[in-house]
Design a protein around this motif. Structure first.
Motif, PDB file in Angstrom:
ATOM      1  N   TYR A  41       1.017  -1.172   0.297  1.00 31.60           N
ATOM      2  CA  TYR A  41      -0.154   0.077  -0.298  1.00 31.60           C
ATOM      3  C   TYR A  41       0.832   0.950   0.157  1.00 31.60           C
ATOM      4  O   TYR A  41       1.817   1.413   0.881  1.00 31.60           O
ATOM      5  N   LEU A  42       0.580   1.853  -0.570  1.00 33.82           N
ATOM      6  CA  LEU A  42       1.144   3.440  -0.977  1.00 33.82           C
ATOM      7  C   LEU A  42       0.749   4.467  -0.373  1.00 33.82           C
ATOM      8  O   LEU A  42      -0.239   4.893  -1.271  1.00 33.82           O
ATOM      9  N   LYS A  43       0.852   4.707   0.752  1.00 34.88           N
ATOM     10  CA  LYS A  43       0.666   6.286   1.389  1.00 34.88           C
ATOM     11  C   LYS A  43       0.408   7.774   0.451  1.00 34.88           C
ATOM     12  O   LYS A  43      -0.365   8.351   0.059  1.00 34.88           O
ATOM     13  N   ARG A  44       1.259   7.830  -0.367  1.00 38.66           N
ATOM     14  CA  ARG A  44       1.809   9.272  -1.009  1.00 38.66           C
ATOM     15  C   ARG A  44       3.110   8.784  -2.112  1.00 38.66           C
ATOM     16  O   ARG A  44       3.779   7.458  -2.138  1.00 38.66           O
ATOM     17  N   ARG A  45       3.493   9.115  -3.403  1.00 42.88           N
ATOM     18  CA  ARG A  45       4.011   9.018  -4.313  1.00 42.88           C
ATOM     19  C   ARG A  45       4.988  10.869  -3.700  1.00 42.88           C
ATOM     20  O   ARG A  45       7.162   9.854  -4.639  1.00 42.88           O
ATOM     21  N   THR A  46       5.612  11.991  -2.803  1.00 43.07           N
ATOM     22  CA  THR A  46       6.184  12.406  -2.968  1.00 43.07           C
ATOM     23  C   THR A  46       6.939  11.767  -2.390  1.00 43.07           C
ATOM     24  O   THR A  46       6.960  11.309  -1.132  1.00 43.07           O
ATOM     25  N   VAL A  47       8.388  12.911  -2.370  1.00 43.35           N
ATOM     26  CA  VAL A  47      10.255  12.124  -1.762  1.00 43.35           C
ATOM     27  C   VAL A  47       9.962  13.340  -1.541  1.00 43.35           C
ATOM     28  O   VAL A  47      10.977  13.279  -0.301  1.00 43.35           O
ATOM     29  N   MET A  48       9.593  14.050  -1.334  1.00 40.19           N
ATOM     30  CA  MET A  48       9.864  15.994  -0.563  1.00 40.19           C
ATOM     31  C   MET A  48       8.958  16.738  -0.662  1.00 40.19           C
ATOM     32  O   MET A  48       8.371  16.512  -1.821  1.00 40.19           O
ATOM     33  N   ASP A  49       9.281  18.287   0.009  1.00 35.15           N
ATOM     34  CA  ASP A  49       8.048  19.072  -0.133  1.00 35.15           C
ATOM     35  C   ASP A  49       8.551  19.795  -1.002  1.00 35.15           C
ATOM     36  O   ASP A  49       9.915  20.669  -1.499  1.00 35.15           O
ATOM     37  N   TYR A  50       8.203  19.794  -2.830  1.00 27.83           N
ATOM     38  CA  TYR A  50       8.848  20.518  -3.891  1.00 27.83           C
ATOM     39  C   TYR A  50       8.118  21.977  -3.860  1.00 27.83           C
ATOM     40  O   TYR A  50       8.806  22.540  -4.842  1.00 27.83           O
ATOM     41  N   ALA A  51       7.638  22.030  -3.015  1.00 27.65           N
ATOM     42  CA  ALA A  51       7.414  23.213  -3.035  1.00 27.65           C
ATOM     43  C   ALA A  51       8.598  24.419  -2.327  1.00 27.65           C
ATOM     44  O   ALA A  51       8.044  25.707  -2.426  1.00 27.65           O
ATOM     45  N   TYR A  52       8.859  23.188  -1.829  1.00 32.81           N
ATOM     46  CA  TYR A  52       9.970  24.182  -1.054  1.00 32.81           C
ATOM     47  C   TYR A  52      10.782  25.337  -1.788  1.00 32.81           C
ATOM     48  O   TYR A  52      10.994  25.142  -2.547  1.00 32.81           O
ATOM     49  N   SER A  53      11.378  26.472  -1.010  1.00 30.77           N
ATOM     50  CA  SER A  53      12.055  27.533  -1.789  1.00 30.77           C
ATOM     51  C   SER A  53      12.437  28.435  -0.669  1.00 30.77           C
ATOM     52  O   SER A  53      12.383  28.464   0.331  1.00 30.77           O
ATOM     53  N   ALA A  54      13.719  28.529  -1.271  1.00 22.19           N
ATOM     54  CA  ALA A  54      14.899  29.073  -0.612  1.00 22.19           C
ATOM     55  C   ALA A  54      15.798  30.550  -1.068  1.00 22.19           C
ATOM     56  O   ALA A  54      15.851  29.655  -1.965  1.00 22.19           O
ATOM     57  N   ASN A  55      16.293  31.431  -0.656  1.00 23.08           N
ATOM     58  CA  ASN A  55      17.347  31.739  -0.395  1.00 23.08           C
ATOM     59  C   ASN A  55      18.445  31.115  -0.682  1.00 23.08           C
ATOM     60  O   ASN A  55      19.126  31.138   0.793  1.00 23.08           O
ATOM     61  N   VAL A  56      19.056  30.736  -1.688  1.00 22.37           N
ATOM     62  CA  VAL A  56      20.610  29.758  -1.474  1.00 22.37           C
ATOM     63  C   VAL A  56      22.097  30.631  -2.226  1.00 22.37           C
ATOM     64  O   VAL A  56      21.667  31.616  -3.048  1.00 22.37           O
ATOM     65  N   ARG A  57      23.612  30.407  -1.734  1.00 20.53           N
ATOM     66  CA  ARG A  57      24.374  31.209  -1.465  1.00 20.53           C
ATOM     67  C   ARG A  57      24.724  30.303  -2.895  1.00 20.53           C
ATOM     68  O   ARG A  57      24.958  29.426  -3.144  1.00 20.53           O
ATOM     69  N   THR A  58      25.360  31.209  -3.761  1.00 15.48           N
ATOM     70  CA  THR A  58      25.864  30.459  -4.643  1.00 15.48           C
ATOM     71  C   THR A  58      27.300  30.726  -4.881  1.00 15.48           C
ATOM     72  O   THR A  58      28.179  31.159  -4.027  1.00 15.48           O
ATOM     73  N   ARG A  59      27.670  30.546  -6.111  1.00 17.83           N
ATOM     74  CA  ARG A  59      29.412  30.315  -5.561  1.00 17.83           C
ATOM     75  C   ARG A  59      30.336  31.824  -5.110  1.00 17.83           C
ATOM     76  O   ARG A  59      31.503  31.677  -5.190  1.00 17.83           O
ATOM     77  N   ASP A  60      29.600  32.381  -6.227  1.00 16.05           N
ATOM     78  CA  ASP A  60      30.225  33.676  -6.191  1.00 16.05           C
ATOM     79  C   ASP A  60      30.047  34.851  -5.001  1.00 16.05           C
ATOM     80  O   ASP A  60      30.616  35.915  -5.259  1.00 16.05           O
ATOM     81  N   GLY A  61      29.322  33.940  -3.717  1.00 10.34           N
ATOM     82  CA  GLY A  61      28.836  34.932  -2.881  1.00 10.34           C
ATOM     83  C   GLY A  61      27.607  35.099  -2.635  1.00 10.34           C
ATOM     84  O   GLY A  61      27.182  35.885  -2.025  1.00 10.34           O
ATOM     85  N   GLY A  62      27.036  35.802  -3.904  1.00  8.71           N
ATOM     86  CA  GLY A  62      25.767  35.972  -3.506  1.00  8.71           C
ATOM     87  C   GLY A  62      24.666  35.101  -3.871  1.00  8.71           C
ATOM     88  O   GLY A  62      24.676  33.983  -2.998  1.00  8.71           O
ATOM     89  N   THR A  63      23.395  35.151  -3.396  1.00  5.96           N
ATOM     90  CA  THR A  63      21.808  34.558  -3.612  1.00  5.96           C
ATOM     91  C   THR A  63      21.881  34.638  -4.781  1.00  5.96           C
ATOM     92  O   THR A  63      21.091  34.901  -5.952  1.00  5.96           O
ATOM     93  N   MET A  64      20.754  33.336  -4.626  1.00  4.44           N
ATOM     94  CA  MET A  64      19.287  33.172  -5.561  1.00  4.44           C
ATOM     95  C   MET A  64      18.253  32.836  -5.182  1.00  4.44           C
ATOM     96  O   MET A  64      18.652  31.408  -4.360  1.00  4.44           O
ATOM     97  N   PRO A  65      16.996  32.367  -5.567  1.00  3.07           N
ATOM     98  CA  PRO A  65      15.842  31.855  -5.060  1.00  3.07           C
ATOM     99  C   PRO A  65      16.020  30.761  -5.809  1.00  3.07           C
ATOM    100  O   PRO A  65      16.312  30.456  -6.848  1.00  3.07           O
TER     101      PRO A  65
END
Length: 1255
Positions: free
Chosen positions: A707-731
């Motif tokens: 019996y499978l309760k759900r198929r979602t592996v993670m919260d795909y709606a999750y969003s955040a500002n992440v740090r980029t390689r050059d030191g900045g951020t991006m959504p």
């Protein structure tokens, strides 16, 4: 031992950066599945190979690998060997085994067969021979597998006693590989002669002395009740490499140890037999006499026989001789019988021994076994044994059941395990499938297509597999009824579900696009369509959608919900025990490689791991940090490296409830040394699948959840500002790394799942007994069983391996090819960058040459009329106009039969299904990230191909022909049902005229199927006079609906010349080969589908079809040449040359489906002759017919060269460009250049140019 071995493997794998599963797999394979640390293997230039990875003698000395060492030390030595010879962290199974088998990584095509190893390259062994060893490795690492062989030098080794099967420390017998190699060497060089007479006497004593016989008997161990005997593969090797006299002796050993020892003795005795042929009769007699005299067992006979005869003083000389002879003969015969039945000696021959002993007083019994004294032996035997009855030879079938060879238990020589799955116990009296009961495909050696190579095979098992995988286009020699194969089932299912989905989805799409864009602005409409597909996908993924969503989006989402509900039903039926609780509002997650490539360039791995970890945590709650960290690493590696999307690995395994598949996929993603343990993988699977919240599981805990309760592996709606390689951020949003196009996702899902469901529902039966041999092919492991079953069929043909090796390999490759193509898995590296550029080059040729393809398709309409009957086809001309019904579906207006057929089969809806949306083509499956230039070029080429399909009327005509054919076939079947119906019930198919019954058999209709389908047709169909107006399928038996759907698909595809995946040769699917076969798939597939089919089913109807094809082909050719009329000179040429009866006949023949490859072969043969090609203008593309310059790419190069040469001379020398040169440039460089209206205008434009160059 199993726990310590598993721990040692895990520890060492972590130390060297390997996957523990890979390390355990190669150890299982190299030890024949035993994990025996002192497993002995073949002998090569490095001496005896021994151990977990089969090190040679110098390697064992270097790495401290010795007898009696601990398991931990053995694994560590093996790991050290790997790292010293090139193993690097992150390398996988293929490189690991390349180091073991070939001495270094990357040597995938190397083979050690010549040195005594198992047949096959490194790649062959990894991909074809290790599946069962992967399973054993997984069991070992999971703690549920105990090796079959204990180490006799550890403290916990079992102690032997007389009541238990004895583990002997006697050196083992030569392996089968050694025996085979030795016999091959002897066959090439011949037996080696004796170096001295002493060696000859020693051989006689070692083989034929009764003392040596007793020793051979006494050294054998006791009876093992659990022994299963030789495997079928080993049995074959023994019977092919040893003389027949030793077969019973070797095959009937009562334990594994005894069988190995008997093989050793038999091999030695066979060698002696061969060497004896190199000496003369006198030498053999003398050697035999001396050996007999030195035999302690014969001393009483040597003394007693003469003593008795001499002591009988009352006897005369003759009487004494007879008495001595009687004693000697009787004694010798008694000894031979004792050796035969008491010692089970293979060389015992009481008949011959009595004759020899009777004349020689028992002294020279060994002479009975010497090939060099065969003539003398026979004379003596006939003299002394006229009254003795020959003892009957024992049969293998009289062996106890535990000694019967089976197809499993491949724990023999290292690296030689091949049959990995037990299919059923092997009965030596039952050689499997009755060859005569399995029909053969028509055409024999003339078949080059994948299906034909299998269905015409000498191996009946290969033929059955071919019928199960592919459509047999030409029919069979005896016109057997052929069930719908997996290829047909897959296409039928995809058509049905995608057709029903798009009948609503496309209506909603048009509504949305029409609202905000003009018909005169195609770019804006294309952007609106892309926006719509993203919005539909977002709506289904959003748990709380906005109330302001467009009604068109909601309607399309409903169609997708019904689409995935339909797939859920199909999956649950095809995979017993799988239940998908949450149906609908599911969208597969396919990695967006371009977006992932961009993110990977901007964001470092550690940041992505943290981002993904938080997304997983939000979906599943608190998870232990270490486990979460590794889960995020595995997930990011998976979606970044996936060849064709997450749905086919981690999420694909979740969707099918395949726990082991999930574990394997996730472990493959973790290339770092810190892998997940099996317990941790269990937790990961439970978290991802939702099992934590559900108590019920399948009985087999390794194959999925109930019996499978759900198929979602993670919260795909999750969003955040992440740090980029050059030191900045991006959504960044988790869903950003996945494709958002609902149209693309649904097509890819249908393409993949249709094959999986089709194979799961495939059944292979014994045609004679109707015994179910295979009930579904649901995994790679099941496929391996089928391949092994086919391999067994080749071995049972009774021919030397060398004679069938090529056929067997081709058959296995064809099955692999079918599995991949039907399942939508890339073949021949079509996902690689070079193959994608080849695809783009082909797309350019499509735009350049296919503008008249619709006209070419029109002539196929004759086949619909000829094969279904003129009246039936004219009655069922389909409606053109469509309307939207109450449910929002696009349905034919006032055509109930067509609406019913579309809903049941999806036939005639290829335009809606997306057949001409080239983004969904098979040759783009698995393609990774592309450059900005390549992406832009793809957009332009896709638009150009769609435009070409529209302008040429290809799409419209194709759809119309499919609808017409489906309706005409239904009418034809209805007419046949009425014609063959028998009063009182039943149907008599013999009433059909000509080869009608045989044609039905090829389409899958026999007496049983007729009862089902014809019975439902007559019982529930509605008609208006003789015209069929409705099937009434809602009242049909469900099985009848399914079978009728397959029948319509098969019959219709034949009429419109749609190729099956097995309809072409395997090599024609290679990207480079496709450059040369482009636009020729029709004629190449027509060889079996039309030419051979016509020959096999020739009757008046087929003759009418052929005549009509010639007429329609000639007419189409005349129309295609009409642009010549635009110029005055062309006008005369058209009526004088083009319409010449001979020219029309040649080109009409060349354009017919029945001609297929014949014009191409003829023009290729005539290309370099004075006669020249004869069918050069027949093709719809205008390209030559021959195999070389007929390739579109080469044709373009040739035409470009002609134009450039003429233009250069015109610019430099002032020579005027000719019409031929101008036309070559037009055809080479102008899209849609051969479109009839454009070609006519251009002909008018160049009318003033000279026809030929000035001299």
């Amino acid at each position: 031992m199993s726990a310590s071995l598993a721990d040692a493997i895990k520890n060492e794998a972590q130390r060297i950066g390997a996957d523990p599963q890979d390390l355990a797999t190669v150890m299982s394979y190299e030890t024949g599945g035993t994990f025996d640390v002192w497993k002995k293997g073949p002998t090569t230039k490095w001496g005896q190979h021994i151990g977990l990875i089969q090190m040679g003698e110098p390697q064992r000395q270097k790495y401290g690998y010795y007898k009696g060492m601990s398991v931990e030390d053995a694994v560590r030595s093996s790991a050290n060997y790997l790292t010293d010879n090139g193993f690097k962290p992150g390398m996988r199974l293929l490189d690991m085994y390349s180091i073991i088998n070939a001495g270094g990584p990357g040597r995938y095509d190397a083979s050690d067969e010549a040195a005594g190893g198992a047949p096959g390259t490194v790649r062959d062994k990894v991909e074809q021979q290790m599946e069962s060893h992967k399973a054993k490795a997984a069991q070992l690492l999971g703690g549920s597998y105990v090796p079959d062989v204990s180490n006799p030098y550890t403290a916990d080794a079992p102690q032997n006693n007389t009541g238990i099967y004895e583990n002997s420390r006697t050196p083992p017998a030569p392996t089968l590989v050694e025996v085979t190699a030795q016999k091959e060497q002897e066959a090439a060089t011949g037996p080696q002669p004796y170096g001295s007479f002493i060696e000859q006497v020693a051989d006689d004593m070692a083989t034929d002395n009764y003392t040596s016989r007793i020793i051979r008997w006494a050294t054998q161990g006791s009876y093992d009740p659990n022994d299963k005997g030789w495997s079928e593969d080993e049995w074959k090797h023994i019977t092919e490499t040893l003389p027949e006299r030793y077969h019973d002796y070797v095959l009937t050993g009562s334990s594994k140890y005894n069988r190995d020892l008997r093989l050793k003795y038999a091999t030695e005795m066979a060698e002696v037999d061969a060497r004896r042929t190199t000496v003369g009769t006198v030498s053999s007699l003398t050697s035999g006499l001396i050996a007999g005299a030195l035999d302690p067992v014969l001393l009483p006979t040597l003394i007693g026989g003469p003593a008795v005869s001499l002591g009988r003083t009352t006897l005369g000389f003759a009487g004494k001789v007879l008495a001595g002879a009687a004693i000697g003969g009787t004694t010798n015969a008694a000894l031979e019988l004792g050796a035969k039945y008491g010692l089970d000696d293979p060389r015992a021959d009481a008949v011959t021994a009595f004759g020899v002993g009777a004349l020689l007083g028992g002294l020279v019994g060994p002479l009975a076994h010497n090939p060099a004294t065969r003539v003398e032996r026979d004379i003596l035997t006939r003299t002394g044994l006229d009254t003795i009855e020959e003892v009957k030879q024992r049969r293998l079938s009289q062996m106890p059941s535990h000694e019967t060879p089976v197809l499993a238990d491949h724990t023999g020589s290292a690296g030689a395990a091949r049959n990995t799955e037990l299919i059923k116990p092997f009965d030596p009296n039952d050689w499997g499938i009755d060859d005569a009961a399995v029909d053969r495909g028509f055409g024999g050696k003339a078949r080059f297509d994948v299906a034909g190579q299998l269905t015409t095979s000498e191996n009946p098992r290969a033929r059955l597999a071919g019928f199960a995988f592919f459509e047999e286009s030409a029919g069979t020699k005896n016109h057997s009824v052929l069930d719908a194969p997996a290829s047909v089932r897959a296409v039928a299912l995809e058509r049905k579900l995608m057709g029903n989905r798009n009948s609503v989805y496309q209506v909603a799409l048009r509504e949305y696009v029409t609202e905000g864009s003009s018909m005169l602005n195609p770019v804006a409409r294309a952007r609106k369509a892309e926006e719509f597909n993203r919005l539909v996908n977002a709506y289904m993924a959003d748990p709380h959608p906005s109330p302001d969503v467009s009604p068109a989006v909601i309607k399309a989402a409903g169609a997708r919900k019904a689409f995935y509900d339909g797939w859920a039903d199909e999956l649950e039926q095809a995979f017993p025990g799988l239940q998908v609780k949450q149906k609908g509002f599911y969208s597969p997650k396919v990695a967006d490689h371009n977006r992932i490539s961009e993110i990977d360039r901007l964001v470092d791995e550690e940041t992505m791991h943290k981002f993904i970890a938080e997304s997983i945590r939000r979906a599943h709650g608190e998870i232990e940090d270490g486990l979460l960290k590794r889960m995020s690493k595995g997930y990011w590696a998976n979606i970044r490296n996936a060849g064709y999307g997450i749905e086919d690995s981690v999420a694909g395994a979740l969707g099918l409830g395949d726990k082991q598949g999930f574990k394997d996929a996730f472990k493959r993603s973790l290339n770092e040394a810190e892998g997940l343990s099996d317990d941790e993988l269990e937790k990961v699977y439970n978290l991802f699948s939702g099992v934590v919240d559900e108590a019920r599981k399948t009985p087999d805990n390794s194959k999925g959840v109930g019996y499978l309760k759900r198929r979602t592996v993670m919260d795909y709606a999750y969003s955040a500002n992440v740090r980029t390689r050059d030191g900045g951020t991006m959504p960044l949003k988790m869903d950003d790394v996945f494709i958002q196009d609902a149209e693309f996702l649904d097509h890819r899902y249908a393409r993949t799942m249709s094959g999986r469901v089709a194979f799961a529902n495939t059944k292979i039966r014994d045609p004679k007994t109707d015994e179910l041999i295979f009930d579904g092919i649901r995994s790679e492991a099941d496929l391996e069983k089928v391949k092994n079953w086919v391999r067994e069929g080749f071995r049972q043909m009774g021919k030397p391996l060398a004679q069938v090796q090529g056929q067997m390999e081709a058959a296995i490759e064809n099955l692999d090819f079918g599995w991949k193509r039907i399942n939508g898995i890339p073949v021949y590296g079509q996902e690689k960058a070079y193959a994608q550029w080849v695809r783009r080059l082909k797309s350019l040729q499509f735009i350049r040459l296919m503008s008249n393809m619709g006209l070419n398709q029109v002539q196929e309409s004759w086949k619909v009329a000829a094969m279904t009957g003129f009246r039936a086809s004219m009655q069922q001309l389909p409606a053109i106009r469509r309307m939207v019904d109450e449910g929002g579906r696009s349905v034919p207006k006032r055509d109930a039969l067509l609406a019913e057929l579309e809903h049941m089969t999806g036939m005639g809806m290829d335009g809606l299904v997306g057949k001409f949306d080239f983004r969904f083509a098979d040759d783009r499956i698995g393609a990774g990230a592309s450059s900005q230039l390549a992406n832009g070029l793809d957009v332009a080429l896709d638009w150009g191909q769609r435009m070409t399909a529209e302008v040429s009327l290809m799409r419209s005509i194709h759809d119309y022909q499919q609808k017409w054919a489906a309706k005409a076939v239904s009418q034809h079947l209805f007419d046949m049902a009425r014609e063959t119906a028998v009063e009182g019930g039943g149907f008599d198919l013999s009433r059909l005229a000509g080869k009608g019954r045989e044609r039905l058999a090829t389409a899958g209709i026999g007496d049983e199927q007729a009862e089902l389908i014809f019975g439902n047709l007559l019982a529930h169909a509605e008609r208006d006079g003789a015209k069929l107006v409705s099937l009434g399928s809602n009242k049909w038996d469900p099985k009848a609906v399914t079978e009728f759907s397959y029948l319509i698909n098969r019959y219709t595809d034949r009429l419109v010349q749609a190729n099956d995946v097995g309809g072409l040769a395997r090599w024609m699917s290679h990207p480079v080969a496709q450059l040369f076969t482009q636009f020729r798939s029709f004629v190449l597939g027509a060889w079996a589908k039309s030419t051979l089919y016509s020959i096999n089913h020739m009757d008046p109807r087929m003759a009418v079809l052929l005549i009509g094809e010639l007429a329609f082909g000639a007419a189409t050719f005349a129309v295609r040449q009409a642009p010549q009329l635009a110029a005055d000179e062309g006008y005369d040429r058209y009526f004088e040359e083009t319409l010449d009866p001979v020219n029309l006949a040649k080109n009409g023949f060349a354009r017919s489906a029945t001609a297929s490859v014949l014009p191409m072969l003829m023009d290729s043969a005539l290309l370099m002759t004075p006669i020249g090609p004869q069918f050069g203008s027949a093709r719809a593309s205008g390209a030559p017919q021959d195999a070389l310059f007929g390739a579109p790419v080469l044709d373009q190069v040739s035409k470009a060269q002609t134009f450039v040469r003429g233009a250069t001379k015109a610019a430099l020398n002032g020579e005027e460009l000719t019409q031929a040169q101008a036309r070559a440039g037009w055809n080479a460089f102008v899209p849609l250049g051969n479109f009839l209206p454009f070609a006519a205008i251009f002909s008018r434009m160049i009318e003033g140019l000279p026809e030929k160059a000035q001299r």
